[in-house]
Design a protein around this motif. Sequence first.
Motif, PDB file in Angstrom:
ATOM      1  N   ILE A 116      27.764  56.252 -10.013  1.00 17.35           N
ATOM      2  CA  ILE A 116      27.624  56.400  -8.120  1.00 17.35           C
ATOM      3  C   ILE A 116      28.800  55.768  -8.318  1.00 17.35           C
ATOM      4  N   TRP A 117      28.000  53.958  -8.162  1.00 16.79           N
ATOM      5  CA  TRP A 117      29.491  53.626  -7.912  1.00 16.79           C
ATOM      6  C   TRP A 117      30.499  53.509  -8.131  1.00 16.79           C
ATOM      7  N   HIS A 118      30.455  53.888  -9.509  1.00 16.64           N
ATOM      8  CA  HIS A 118      32.506  54.598 -10.119  1.00 16.64           C
ATOM      9  C   HIS A 118      33.119  55.660  -9.188  1.00 16.64           C
ATOM     10  N   PHE A 119      32.266  56.144  -8.961  1.00 17.91           N
ATOM     11  CA  PHE A 119      32.898  57.417  -8.268  1.00 17.91           C
ATOM     12  C   PHE A 119      32.645  57.074  -7.075  1.00 17.91           C
ATOM     13  N   ALA A 120      32.021  56.252  -6.113  1.00 20.42           N
ATOM     14  CA  ALA A 120      32.279  55.534  -4.434  1.00 20.42           C
ATOM     15  C   ALA A 120      34.304  55.128  -5.099  1.00 20.42           C
ATOM     16  N   GLU A 121      34.302  54.025  -5.864  1.00 25.58           N
ATOM     17  CA  GLU A 121      35.319  53.356  -6.086  1.00 25.58           C
ATOM     18  C   GLU A 121      35.894  54.184  -5.818  1.00 25.58           C
ATOM     19  N   HIS A 122      36.062  55.900  -7.099  1.00 23.52           N
ATOM     20  CA  HIS A 122      36.705  56.450  -7.019  1.00 23.52           C
ATOM     21  C   HIS A 122      37.160  56.788  -5.871  1.00 23.52           C
ATOM     22  N   THR A 123      36.125  57.541  -4.987  1.00 27.65           N
ATOM     23  CA  THR A 123      36.594  58.199  -4.259  1.00 27.65           C
ATOM     24  C   THR A 123      37.371  57.483  -3.038  1.00 27.65           C
ATOM     25  N   PHE A 124      37.436  55.989  -2.876  1.00 26.97           N
ATOM     26  CA  PHE A 124      37.922  54.958  -2.100  1.00 26.97           C
ATOM     27  C   PHE A 124      39.384  55.172  -2.443  1.00 26.97           C
ATOM     28  N   LEU A 136      43.992  46.259   1.243  1.00 28.34           N
ATOM     29  CA  LEU A 136      44.457  44.709   1.344  1.00 28.34           C
ATOM     30  C   LEU A 136      45.810  44.157   1.666  1.00 28.34           C
ATOM     31  N   GLY A 137      46.638  45.370   1.369  1.00 25.07           N
ATOM     32  CA  GLY A 137      47.642  45.907   2.457  1.00 25.07           C
ATOM     33  C   GLY A 137      48.859  45.822   1.027  1.00 25.07           C
ATOM     34  N   ARG A 138      47.952  45.983  -0.208  1.00 24.30           N
ATOM     35  CA  ARG A 138      49.089  46.187  -1.538  1.00 24.30           C
ATOM     36  C   ARG A 138      49.160  47.372  -1.726  1.00 24.30           C
ATOM     37  N   PRO A 139      50.262  47.416  -3.054  1.00 16.80           N
ATOM     38  CA  PRO A 139      51.170  48.265  -3.052  1.00 16.80           C
ATOM     39  C   PRO A 139      50.718  49.314  -3.478  1.00 16.80           C
ATOM     40  N   THR A 142      43.866  50.100  -5.024  1.00 21.79           N
ATOM     41  CA  THR A 142      42.971  49.317  -5.021  1.00 21.79           C
ATOM     42  C   THR A 142      41.818  50.041  -4.451  1.00 21.79           C
ATOM     43  N   SER A 143      40.389  49.415  -5.801  1.00 20.85           N
ATOM     44  CA  SER A 143      39.422  50.017  -5.889  1.00 20.85           C
ATOM     45  C   SER A 143      38.737  48.480  -5.256  1.00 20.85           C
ATOM     46  N   VAL A 144      37.665  48.007  -4.098  1.00 15.56           N
ATOM     47  CA  VAL A 144      37.031  46.909  -4.153  1.00 15.56           C
ATOM     48  C   VAL A 144      37.121  45.999  -4.931  1.00 15.56           C
ATOM     49  N   PRO A 150      41.838  42.818 -12.617  1.00 17.86           N
ATOM     50  CA  PRO A 150      43.103  44.179 -13.095  1.00 17.86           C
ATOM     51  C   PRO A 150      41.965  45.654 -13.135  1.00 17.86           C
ATOM     52  N   ARG A 151      43.200  46.476 -12.657  1.00 24.02           N
ATOM     53  CA  ARG A 151      42.405  48.087 -12.917  1.00 24.02           C
ATOM     54  C   ARG A 151      41.774  48.407 -14.767  1.00 24.02           C
ATOM     55  N   VAL A 152      43.098  48.206 -15.185  1.00 21.22           N
ATOM     56  CA  VAL A 152      42.680  48.635 -16.720  1.00 21.22           C
ATOM     57  C   VAL A 152      41.637  48.106 -17.215  1.00 21.22           C
ATOM     58  N   GLU A 153      41.350  46.996 -16.833  1.00 21.02           N
ATOM     59  CA  GLU A 153      39.920  46.000 -17.750  1.00 21.02           C
ATOM     60  C   GLU A 153      38.619  46.729 -16.557  1.00 21.02           C
ATOM     61  N   LEU A 154      38.971  46.793 -15.417  1.00 21.45           N
ATOM     62  CA  LEU A 154      37.878  46.776 -13.776  1.00 21.45           C
ATOM     63  C   LEU A 154      37.273  48.031 -15.219  1.00 21.45           C
ATOM     64  N   HIS A 155      38.466  49.229 -15.235  1.00 17.14           N
ATOM     65  CA  HIS A 155      37.995  50.658 -15.615  1.00 17.14           C
ATOM     66  C   HIS A 155      37.514  50.460 -17.247  1.00 17.14           C
ATOM     67  N   LEU A 156      38.056  49.133 -17.954  1.00 21.22           N
ATOM     68  CA  LEU A 156      37.061  49.177 -19.710  1.00 21.22           C
ATOM     69  C   LEU A 156      36.035  49.067 -19.178  1.00 21.22           C
ATOM     70  N   ILE A 157      35.409  47.857 -18.217  1.00 18.83           N
ATOM     71  CA  ILE A 157      34.340  47.747 -18.084  1.00 18.83           C
ATOM     72  C   ILE A 157      33.442  48.668 -17.406  1.00 18.83           C
TER      73      ILE A 157
END
Length: 193
Positions: A116-124, A136-139, A142-144, A150-157
């Motif tokens: 559910i948290w992972h889904f909330a991040e993807h919804t964001f 955060l004005g990123r290009p 970007t999830s919380v 980094p995104r790759v490592e975060l999604h693996l986690i």
Amino acid sequence: MISIGSGAEADTQAHQRFSWFSQINSGKHFPALRIYVAILIAHAIEHTVQAFQIYVLDMPRTKAGGFIGYLLPAVNKDEVLHWTYAVLMIVGLILLRPGFKGRSRKWWTIALGIQIWHFAEHTFLLAQYWSGMHFLGRPVPTSVVQAFFPRVELHLIYNMAVMLPILAALSLHWFGPAAAGSQGDCDCRSHFR
């Protein structure tokens, strides 16, 4: 004039409408779980390959997309695809949950909470993708938690964090001793004895 059936007929019709749900949590629980786990493992392999491409093959992050991302690079930027996967994982966790009992159900529920948290991040991320306004004005969207990892490592986690309690639930459900609690209405354990 509309004919309204008797109570018994209405019960039979309701049972037929929801019988697929009963079946995937009883006699069809094992094949439904196998399909769910196959999808889960395939997704985890994609993220593992992506990390391998970055850390072992020294590919640039923008080119490292797992097997599918390597063949179809556009999928790496498709937030709708990632969000849809997160939805499907939640739906599977919810639909298959009644088939679990005892300690296996606790682990399955933990996986559901993490997903559910992972889904909330993807919804964001999806909201940022559609609006063009990035956190955060990123290009890029970007999830919380991605603000710190980094995104790759975060999604693996994230995928491992969901997979580990699922594996614990399945271990108890499929192989667990009677002390692990009731198996419920399915015959999953009989496939391993």
